[in-house]
Design an enzyme around this catalytic site. Structure first.
Site, short mmCIF file in Angstrom:
data_model
loop_
_atom_site.label_atom_id
_atom_site.label_comp_id
_atom_site.label_asym_id
_atom_site.label_seq_id
_atom_site.Cartn_x
_atom_site.Cartn_y
_atom_site.Cartn_z
CB CYS A 95 -0.94 -0.01 1.20
SG CYS A 95 -1.94 -1.51 1.27
CE LYS A 127 -5.64 4.68 2.30
NZ LYS A 127 -4.66 5.72 2.62
CG HIS A 179 -6.33 1.01 1.38
ND1 HIS A 179 -5.41 1.76 0.70
CD2 HIS A 179 -5.60 0.21 2.21
CE1 HIS A 179 -4.19 1.44 1.08
NE2 HIS A 179 -4.28 0.49 2.00
CG PHE A 212 -0.13 -5.76 4.34
CD1 PHE A 212 -0.65 -4.92 5.31
CD2 PHE A 212 -1.00 -6.65 3.71
CE1 PHE A 212 -1.99 -4.97 5.67
CE2 PHE A 212 -2.34 -6.72 4.06
CZ PHE A 212 -2.83 -5.88 5.04
#
Length: 470
Positions: free
Chosen positions: A217, A392, A397, A457
């Site tokens: 992300c 967001k 997202h 992540f």
């Protein structure tokens, strides 16, 4: 080989190098001058709020939302048995998504133009989004070079988080049904993430750096920051940079559902599902789209009379070294990324006017980022002088595209003097108090410096710092 018999395999004229004394090379050329300055001269985007910068920005600041309920047809399982398709849909715990509006009307993504022509058989949806956003950004920058040297000094840095999972799902179906011969020869080119960058490069003949970051992300932000460094280092004068994603499909949604990362409480009220910093948040809304900026060396832009939106003055990166998906609650990785961006920019924290937060509407991630912001900005944050929001709530997202799209929102906030709101913030997280509170309405204000945060992540963090050029 034993002894020196290996020498027999080497041409005699090369034996000299074995016996010659090794002398060190002279140091590489020293660049005594300051790093070249990088500015933003073009913007392009495809988002759940619409196709195009003007459409998306207008809807964003007016508080509109691009999240909707999904149906079985959104899962991209047309080749599957209807019963399997229906069963898969029923099993999904999250049934909302932020989907790009498609059609031939203004503000819609035209699939016939970008995806469905014969020449586009090698172009998956995430590549099509990138091509569309890049086209808008280049036209906005008025940069369509025809001279060979200009093309060689123009590069591309476009990444994605997951590529085309829907193509992988369809190919897997063919394997299971013993139909390998029906597998498209374009399968591999359609799923390779660097093909977004490659297609943009090929379309316009850009022969500078051709780069693709893949950092979950944080991809979009890393792609923009890396591109800026290429310009600073002299690898290019102009870079087309950003992120793209098309992850609204059965396998992607199912995977994030199994990870318990997606919202599940708001399936009946989808426009309330993405609620960054709100006490009622329970996971993010999966989204799709693309954001592309044209970055340019400052003097190069001035020389050709380009419109300059902002300067990219700081780029900070870090690693959490903590957990595959969860940040440390104190937000140490975020602290490092923001601190490094500030250090590179030469600005003091008190000089930052606005932060576009990464906040995805997850219980742990939003709180960790808020703690990090309080740590870095201290009294400046708690005094109310620092404006903060997460966009967001309006677009969900966008994974690998999020950092680039939100960087554009940050640039537009500076350019227009408007800080966008945080949608669906009814009861703020207890981490907020006093003057430290996310915006719940768009705010007209002078913004001379702004940050855009992106975290992914694997504990990868990126922070971009933009300033006005006046």
């Amino acid at each position: 080989m034993r002894g020196r018999k290996w020498l027999q395999l080497i041409p005699r004229r090369l034996h000299f190098h074995r016996f010659s004394s090794f002398t060190s090379f002279a140091p590489p050329p020293h660049h005594a001058s300051p790093l070249r300055r990088v500015v933003v001269t073009g913007l392009g985007m495809v988002t759940p709020l619409g196709c195009g910068v003007e459409t998306t920005w207008k809807r964003l600041i007016e508080g509109e939302c691009g999240v909707r309920a999904i149906s079985p047809d959104d899962l991209k399982m047309n080749g599957f048995d209807p019963e399997v398709k229906s069963y898969t849909f029923d099993q999904l715990t999250s049934k909302v998504a932020a989907i790009v509006p498609c059609g031939s009307n203004s503000g819609e993504f035209d699939e016939q133009l970008w995806l469905n022509t014969k020449e586009h058989r090698s172009i998956a949806r995430f590549i099509g989004y990138a091509l569309c956003a890049a086209d808008e950004a280049l036209k906005d920058a008025n940069w369509m070079p025809t001279e060979q040297d200009e093309k060689e000094q123009t590069g591309v840095s476009l990444g994605a988080g997951t590529g085309s999972i829907s193509d992988i799902l369809e190919a897997s179906r063919m394997i299971c049904e013993k139909n390998v011969r029906r597998l498209s020869p374009f399968f591999i080119p359609r799923i390779l993430i660097n093909m977004a960058s490659g297609h943009v490069s090929m379309k316009y003949g850009f022969q500078g750096p051709n780069h693709a970051a893949v950092t979950a992300c944080a991809t979009g932000a890393h792609s923009v920051g890396d591109a800026a460094r290429m310009i600073q280092f002299g690898d290019a004068d102009v870079m087309v940079a950003g992120g793209t994603e098309a992850s609204i499909d059965a396998l992607s949604i199912a995977g994030f559902c199994r990870l318990r990362a997606l919202t599940t409480k708001y399936n009946s009220t989808p426009q309330e599902a993405s609620r960054p910093f709100d006490c009622g948040r329970d996971g993010f809304v999966i989204g799709e789209g693309s954001g592309v900026v044209v970055l340019e060396e400052l003097e190069h832009a001035r020389k050709r009379g380009a419109k300059i939106y902002a300067e990219l003055r700081g780029y900070g990166t870090s690693g959490d070294a903590h957990h595959i998906t969860q940040p440390n609650i104190g937000g140490r990785g975020a602290v490092l990324a923001m601190t490094r961006a500030l250090k590179q920019s030469g600005l003091h924290p008190s000089q930052v006017d606005y932060i576009n937060a990464h906040a995805t509407s997850t219980p742990l991630g939003d709180a960790a980022e808020a703690n990090a912001i309080k740590h870095v900005f201290s009294d400046h944050a708690t005094s109310g002088a620092l404006s903060l929001s997460s966009t967001k709530g309006a677009i969900g997202h966008l994974l690998g595209a999020a950092g680039a799209v939100e960087a554009i929102f940050t640039v537009l906030a500076i350019h227009h003097g408007i800080a966008p709101l945080t949608l669906n913030l009814s009861e703020s997280d207890p981490v907020f108090n006093g003057g430290f509170m996310p915006l719940t309405t768009s705010k007209e204000m002078a913004i001379k410096a702004a940050l855009s945060n992106s975290f992914g992540f694997g504990g990868t963090n990126s922070c971009l710092l933009f300033t006005s050029t006046i």
